[in-house]
Write a protein that holds these residues in place. Structure first.
Motif, PDB file in Angstrom:
ATOM      1  N   ASP A 500       0.832  -1.204   0.000  1.00 45.86           N
ATOM      2  CA  ASP A 500       0.000   0.000   0.000  1.00 45.86           C
ATOM      3  C   ASP A 500       0.867   1.255   0.000  1.00 45.86           C
ATOM      4  OD1 ASP A 500      -2.369  -1.479   0.029  1.00 45.86           O
ATOM      5  OD2 ASP A 500      -2.342  -1.630   2.213  1.00 45.86           O
ATOM      6  N   CYS A 503       2.259   2.499  -3.476  1.00 50.45           N
ATOM      7  CA  CYS A 503       1.278   2.907  -4.488  1.00 50.45           C
ATOM      8  C   CYS A 503       1.073   4.406  -4.348  1.00 50.45           C
ATOM      9  CB  CYS A 503      -0.034   2.149  -4.295  1.00 50.45           C
ATOM     10  SG  CYS A 503      -1.340   2.664  -5.443  1.00 50.45           S
ATOM     11  N   ASP A 508       2.425   2.113  -9.084  1.00 56.55           N
ATOM     12  CA  ASP A 508       1.765   1.083  -8.285  1.00 56.55           C
ATOM     13  C   ASP A 508       2.543  -0.212  -8.421  1.00 56.55           C
ATOM     14  OD1 ASP A 508       0.124  -0.700  -7.003  1.00 56.55           O
ATOM     15  OD2 ASP A 508      -1.723  -0.036  -7.979  1.00 56.55           O
TER      16      ASP A 508
END
Length: 614
Positions: A500, A503, A508
């Motif tokens: 997470d 990103c 990403d």
């Protein structure tokens, strides 16, 4: 046996139609037939048969379709298994599409030589092979992919046949046909011009002029453009009653040559390109010197910086290619990689100008071999650099290689492209620690980097030195200029949130690395997921075999294929062991938790523990 795809997909023996039960079998047959003897990969077959929702038994079902088709074909044709897919071998004349293409090519050649009688016959014979809408009875995925280009080919041949008929003075009988054609395809200019000429020759001058004004209205309303200069010239000829211009001997093809452009279609190189000095020197040497190999393949795992390096090199050696530089994204990591024919159309569009696009009034050859010949003809005598980005494999790349010795090709791909003949290869690894730290320091700023050198090094390490991950962290540092570097380093230490954190906007890491998990075979995908359950930094073939509950030989095949796809790494100092990049392991671990049951995961780990303690 004869295969028909220009209408309902059918299989015929000498006298009767052989029953093909179900759209899936028809799709399997048509997919192989349309490949013209080339191998169709399992991945492509799965997409054509089930699109994005293949069943767990997809591979077994494909084998069943192959077996059923062999039984229907008998000794008249062969369905071969050639990894990574299947190939249909039949005589060229046993497929109606090849007959259509052969007759169309002969008719066009006769038309170019002004043998209009022969052209009209050959083109009419080609069109007679059509029995309705092409590929009727197959899945939507195959129909959506192939039907538009088949219909375009039919329309182009129809327009050629009408041109031959006009040259033979058959204008009166053509008016109803052309009226219907223009109504069905109101923005195609060639049939519009042919209708105008036919009406004029029938003495219907006002109707001919009205046809032009209707076309101009349609273009203005739909596209906001005017008719082409050629159509406007035809309009003026009708207004002026220029009979010689409109005589049967005059061409109505609207084909005009245009000078070939010098394409400059490279995206910009990354402004913060860092390191890679050895790779840069090698690539510049391969592509910048006439005596060196002219095909250079940059390979490595997703996010390792292949495209960034390729674009940097392409701009640096651009002066050695004065006739143009072209970039094509082959989309090898997506669900639907670019087909060689689609890539060739992009290249020809860049290379050939209007005359390449208007061959057959907007219709390029659809056979990949014919496209390749045209592409290499266009490159003859020119020095062009071609960047083929994100290749899925050698089969996609080979038709795109120029025949001209003065051209250069830069290929990037996640597979090793080991079978690409004559290519110089640059395998790209993650950053060296100093390179990763240098890129982070550029984003963090010299004061922050100098204040927390340990945190900077820790961020780079927790990114596994993967360039894409380092860039994502750099973007976070830019977005939060007052936060200490140690805060980001601490957040990256949590294995449950590291992806997470990596990103940021369109950077990403999870998405890029997950693309590599779209392997054509379900058993390979499962092996990759399950191997992520092993917590050791590396694992032996024996351990993998126990975990996967597969024989050693089969496990070796799986591991080799995963290494070839840069989803696993071979341990250089221990050739009998393999390992994950830490971020690839994190993606695979998410997948195994989401896609495998807790009982299956526990059983796999229990097998390993029991074997180690036995």
């Amino acid at each position: 046996m004869r295969v028909r795809v220009l209408g309902p997909v059918e299989l015929w023996n000498d006298v009767d139609r052989v029953e093909l039960r179900g759209s899936k079998l028809r799709t399997f047959l048509a997919s192989l037939a349309l490949a013209h003897g080339r191998v169709v990969s399992d991945r492509t077959l799965v997409e054509m048969l089930w699109e994005d929702a293949p069943p767990a038994t997809a591979q077994a079902q494909i084998q069943t379709y192959a077996s059923r088709l062999r039984g229907l074909l008998g000794d008249d044709a062969v369905v071969d298994r050639h990894r990574p897919g299947y190939r249909l071998r039949i005589e060229r004349d046993d497929l109606d599409l090849t007959g259509f293409e052969r007759l169309a090519a002969g008719g066009r050649a006769a038309l170019a030589e002004h043998r209009v009688d022969a052209a009209a016959r050959a083109l009419s014979d080609a069109l007679a092979l059509w029995r309705g809408e092409a590929l009727a009875g197959v899945t939507e995925a195959l129909a959506d992919l192939e039907r538009p280009r088949l219909e375009e080919a039919r329309l182009a041949v129809l327009e050629d046949r009408i041109e031959a008929d006009l040259a033979l003075g058959r204008h009166a009988g053509l008016v109803p046909e052309l009226t219907a054609l223009v109504t069905a395809h109101p923005m195609r200019e060639r049939p519009r011009a042919q209708l105008m000429v036919a009406l004029y020759r029938c003495g219907r001058h006002a109707d001919a002029l009205a046809a032009f004004h209707e076309h101009r209205r349609v273009l203005a309303e739909e596209l906001g453009i005017d008719p082409s200069a050629e159509l406007q010239e035809l309009h003026q000829a009708i207004l002026a009653d220029r009979r010689a211009f409109l005589a049967p001997e005059a061409s109505v093809s609207l084909r005009t040559p245009a000078p070939a452009p010098v394409p400059a279609r490279l995206p910009p190189p990354p402004a913060d390109f860092t390191g890679r000095e050895t790779a840069l020197v090698l690539a510049r040497a391969y592509l910048g010197e006439a005596a060196a190999p002219r095909v250079c393949a940059i390979t490595g795992m997703g996010g390792v910086g292949k495209t960034a390096l390729a674009l940097r090199v392409a701009h640096e050696v651009g002066d050695a290619y004065p006739d143009g530089r072209i970039h094509v994204d082959l989309r090898g990591g997506t669900r639907r990689p670019l087909l060689p024919g689609e890539a060739l159309a992009h290249l020809l569009n860049a290379l050939g100008g209007q005359d390449a696009e208007q061959d057959g009034e907007g219709d390029l050859p659809r056979d990949t071999e014919a496209l390749t010949r045209l592409y290499r003809d266009r490159l003859a005598g020119r020095r062009v650099l071609i960047v083929l980005d994100d290749a899925s494999g050698e089969r996609q790349v080979r038709p795109l290689l120029p025949g001209a010795s003065g051209c250069g090709v830069l290929v990037t791909g996640r597979t090793r492209l080991a079978a690409l003949e004559g290519a110089a290869r640059i395998p790209l690894e993650p950053f060296e620690p100093a390179e990763a730290a240098a890129l982070l320091a550029r984003h963090a700023g010299p004061c922050r980097a100098a204040a927390e050198p340990g945190a900077l090094a820790l961020i780079a390490e927790r990114c596994g030195f993967l360039p894409l991950a380092v860039r994502a962290c750099g973007a976070r540092l830019v977005g939060h200029p007052h936060r200490p570097l140690s805060r980001l380093a601490d957040r990256l230490a949590d294995p449950h949130r590291i992806l997470d954190e990596l990103c940021v906007a369109d950077l990403d890491v999870r998405a890029v690395l997950a693309l590599g998990h779209r392997l054509p075979r379900g058993d390979l995908r499962r092996s990759l997921r399950l191997l992520s359950l092993l917590s050791a930094p590396s694992f032996s073939l024996w351990t993998a075999s126990v975990l996967l509950d597969r024989p050693l030989a089969e496990t070796q095949e799986h591991v080799d294929e995963l290494v070839e796809a840069h989803l696993l790494e071979a341990v250089p100092e221990r050739p009998d062991r393999s390992r994950f990049h830490p971020l690839m392991r994190a993606v695979a671990r998410e997948r195994v938790l989401a896609e495998e049951t807790s009982q299956l995961r526990a059983a796999a780990i229990q097998r390993v523990n029991a074997a180690l303690t036995a």
